[in-house]
Design a protein around this motif. Structure first.
Motif, PDB file in Angstrom:
ATOM      1  N   UNK A 109      27.760   8.382  -8.538  1.00  0.00           N
ATOM      2  CA  UNK A 109      26.618   7.680  -7.893  1.00  0.00           C
ATOM      3  C   UNK A 109      26.373   8.178  -6.398  1.00  0.00           C
ATOM      4  N   UNK A 113      22.700   9.748  -5.038  1.00  0.00           N
ATOM      5  CA  UNK A 113      21.765   9.052  -4.116  1.00  0.00           C
ATOM      6  C   UNK A 113      21.637   9.723  -2.810  1.00  0.00           C
ATOM      7  N   UNK A 303      21.777  -7.117   3.094  1.00  0.00           N
ATOM      8  CA  UNK A 303      22.559  -6.889   1.837  1.00  0.00           C
ATOM      9  C   UNK A 303      23.400  -5.813   2.433  1.00  0.00           C
ATOM     10  N   UNK A 304      24.821  -5.388   1.854  1.00  0.00           N
ATOM     11  CA  UNK A 304      25.613  -4.353   2.035  1.00  0.00           C
ATOM     12  C   UNK A 304      26.042  -3.896   0.796  1.00  0.00           C
ATOM     13  N   UNK A 305      25.118  -3.601  -0.290  1.00  0.00           N
ATOM     14  CA  UNK A 305      25.739  -3.096  -1.351  1.00  0.00           C
ATOM     15  C   UNK A 305      26.212  -1.604  -1.136  1.00  0.00           C
ATOM     16  N   UNK A 306      27.294  -1.038  -1.908  1.00  0.00           N
ATOM     17  CA  UNK A 306      27.424   0.440  -1.677  1.00  0.00           C
ATOM     18  C   UNK A 306      26.467   1.270  -2.048  1.00  0.00           C
ATOM     19  N   UNK A 368      19.770  -3.371  -4.914  1.00  0.00           N
ATOM     20  CA  UNK A 368      20.665  -2.544  -5.057  1.00  0.00           C
ATOM     21  C   UNK A 368      20.139  -1.012  -4.504  1.00  0.00           C
ATOM     22  N   UNK A 369      20.870  -0.102  -4.336  1.00  0.00           N
ATOM     23  CA  UNK A 369      20.551   1.066  -3.651  1.00  0.00           C
ATOM     24  C   UNK A 369      19.183   1.957  -4.027  1.00  0.00           C
TER      25      UNK A 369
ATOM     26  N   UNK B  92      30.069  -3.796   4.164  1.00  0.00           N
ATOM     27  CA  UNK B  92      29.956  -3.482   2.823  1.00  0.00           C
ATOM     28  C   UNK B  92      31.322  -3.936   2.329  1.00  0.00           C
ATOM     29  N   UNK B 124      28.854  -6.666  -3.442  1.00  0.00           N
ATOM     30  CA  UNK B 124      28.474  -5.377  -2.825  1.00  0.00           C
ATOM     31  C   UNK B 124      28.937  -4.082  -3.480  1.00  0.00           C
ATOM     32  N   UNK B 125      30.169  -4.362  -4.511  1.00  0.00           N
ATOM     33  CA  UNK B 125      30.673  -3.273  -5.111  1.00  0.00           C
ATOM     34  C   UNK B 125      31.030  -3.680  -6.360  1.00  0.00           C
ATOM     35  N   UNK B 143      23.787   4.757 -11.421  1.00  0.00           N
ATOM     36  CA  UNK B 143      24.590   5.506 -10.404  1.00  0.00           C
ATOM     37  C   UNK B 143      25.174   4.289  -9.501  1.00  0.00           C
ATOM     38  N   UNK B 144      24.916   3.114  -9.543  1.00  0.00           N
ATOM     39  CA  UNK B 144      25.326   2.161  -9.006  1.00  0.00           C
ATOM     40  C   UNK B 144      26.842   1.624  -8.970  1.00  0.00           C
TER      41      UNK B 144
END
Lengths: 388, 388
Positions: A109, A113, A303-306, A368-369, B92, B124-125, B143-144
């Motif tokens: 991922x 990204x 938000x701190x999503x990877x 999400x990202x 994160x 977050x993950x 890809x998340x």
């Protein structure tokens, strides 16, 4: 005028810098970019005609860090200045060719990204160099990327083959290297020792070829254990998060992170590694090249999503290469002393924050990202319209 | 006051509980969470100021099961209470790191649904540990997710290798385990004996590390045949559907499912396995930890497409870890006697039902699991706005 050699932080004194520059016949032009990076502009007498903003909007003291003031960059002005015009006469590749070195058995991922973000910011071509396992998957995420399945992890290479495989990998990457405007090392790289050895060779080669290099994620793990890979490389950018920064400070400065004097410590870190640019990511992104320090604190999203760091590294790669091109080719030679790596960081930071803000506005906690990447285009358009 | 030891179900008598708690100086605070779980609140004198709902809205007798009344949880209040605020200063991972153990040659959708739901709820993950065959496909869905291709099925391991492969798998998972706030065991796990042996080791390791564990799908097949894997583990949650529940009742209580006394049987089942939490999925989801029983019966959707259980397990994992964190860190020590696993089930159940309702409203008979996942964000936002 005082002797600056006794006052290492004299550059942070607005009045000092103002007087120094006012003596230069070309200071007005130089001002446009530099005032985005340092406190000097506050004391400068006039605004340039190339911007409609007043000086006070370029420099904003961050009230949150008043004990160790860091001046806010005028990031929008930087984005507008370095983003190249869309010229109908241009050819494929002229808006930027980026490569991401990353992607292994575990991670696919992150390099996706970074690479897709480079395209969404405006690069023409985006490559990924990864392992065979990762390549099939990364290709499947998007037909837009050029994915090279050439890296190898220890499990797939016998001891006897290591040298020849390592040499073959370098040859494969090297034949592409000259074409790239910037490479990103680290997203989803993993920590396999053989793979990291190969990537060290790639980094050395990129440096010899004068290719700007953004180092993030596992690339930071690699360089923290082998600082010579970036030492003295003015085209290297490190983008550590809070944990990565902590390890870097411990390793290089042999102490703990000092939040009270964040900007001084960051400056010292850059100086110790020698001329590299570091963007310390956090609530505000603090950016320094050891000479200048600035920050971008535009609010993005809670938000701190990877994956957000990967968007950033891909975006910084594009902006840094645009900034470098802008400074190398523009008609005002005084601009050449401005560090394009700093400008790239400022622009990338702002764009991610704007895009994250839009994505959060729409998706709230479920952001999400991928949602953030979808807003890179609108965010750039808002700041710097492409026109017709 | 009567001697409760002679009346094992005295806790289900509103008047009793009300009197007991009223005697406690801290009862008012404790009330807020507990009244969501048991009938006690009906007899309690006052509503707390922390909610705008009246007591009658917290406790609703389910008319459909009047012979064995189960009290409706105030699931919205639970969601609002345990969902962490979105704090700009966070890093994160602080909103949750979830892992799904599942995905084999045959099944790839289920672990994806569970893992992506965890992200969409707000973690977050989100990691997946699966077989190599499954990994490529699961990675390609999104890809998340961070997908680890480390599990092995019997067909790929010779008898002589079994011990070393099993050991390697445990080592690989163990190095990540401490980072997880909750794991989900079972979605798309399959029933291969070697794989299930490896997963048993992983479950034992998670338990030693005090990691909450949601068991669903083939994970329930595994634990039904080896109850010691969850016996006495207060951090274990089972989420059986009607068939899985039937097998569990037969195995543990050595009888058939008794729909007339559903809540008593569920309570007995939890007690017999020793302190675990079970959510018996059905028209209403009935939830017990052997001490308390409650239900969530908000109408969701009449569609019964496969995969909804996976959304639920991923969502419960996030909410259970949030509830645990909330109870461990909040300033009112009396809240610590509330079972966070129960709160996680209540919140997860409600959110799936709300999302399924939205998805059905839009897609009617063609509603599929992906449509429901798309509404997790809106459903949470409706209950618990993220703010700006």
């Amino acid at each position: 005028m005082r002797n600056h050699s006794h006052c290492p932080h004299a550059w942070r004194n607005p009045q000092h810098r103002g007087r120094m520059w006012a003596a230069s016949p070309a200071f007005r032009r130089r001002l446009f970019l530099l005032r985005s990076l340092s406190p000097c502009a506050a004391a400068l007498p006039n605004n340039t005609s190339s911007s409609s903003s007043s000086p006070s909007t370029f420099i904003r003291l961050n009230a949150m860090a008043a004990s160790d003031p860091v001046y806010e960059a005028d990031a929008e002005a930087v984005v507008r200045r370095i983003t190249p015009p869309l010229d109908r006469a241009r050819h494929k590749g002229q808006a930027g060719k980026i490569a991401v070195i990353g992607g292994c058995r575990e991670y696919t991922g992150a390099p996706y990204f970074a690479a897709i973000s480079a395209l969404k910011v405006g690069a023409d071509l985006s490559h990924v160099f990864c392992t065979r396992d990762a390549a099939t998957v990364i290709k499947s995420y998007s037909p837009e990327l050029i994915v090279h399945p050439i890296l190898e992890e220890s499990y797939s290479v016998s001891d006897g083959e290591r040298e020849s495989v390592s040499s073959r990998i370098l040859t494969e990457v090297a034949k592409w290297m000259e074409r790239f405007d910037c490479i990103v090392v680290g997203p989803g790289l993993g920590r396999d020792s053989f793979l990291l050895d190969c990537v060290s060779n790639i980094m050395r080669h990129a440096r010899q070829a004068n290719i700007p290099t953004v180092v993030d994620g596992d690339g930071l793990f690699l360089i923290t254990n082998n600082l010579s890979l970036v030492e003295g490389n003015s085209l290297a950018i490190l983008t550590p998060n809070v944990y990565e920064y902590k390890r870097l400070v411990q390793k290089v400065l042999n102490c703990e992170v000092n939040e009270e004097n964040a900007s001084e410590q960051l400056t010292a870190l850059c100086q110790k590694i020698g001329g590299i640019t570091i963007m310390q990511k956090g609530k505000a992104d603090i950016i320094s090249d050891g000479k200048t320090v600035t920050q971008v604190s535009t609010f993005g999203s809670p938000r701190r999503c990877g994956g957000q760091g990967d968007i950033l590294s891909g975006s910084v790669a594009v902006f840094a290469s645009w900034a470098r091109h802008f400074l190398l080719t523009n008609e005002y030679p005084t601009d050449k002393s401005v560090n394009p790596m700093m400008l790239g960081c400022i622009a990338g930071s702002l764009l991610l924050r704007k895009a994250a803000s839009h994505a959060f506005e729409k998706n709230k906690r479920s952001t999400i990202t991928t949602d953030i990447i979808e807003f890179l285009g609108k965010s750039l358009e808002d700041i710097c319209p492409a026109g017709h």
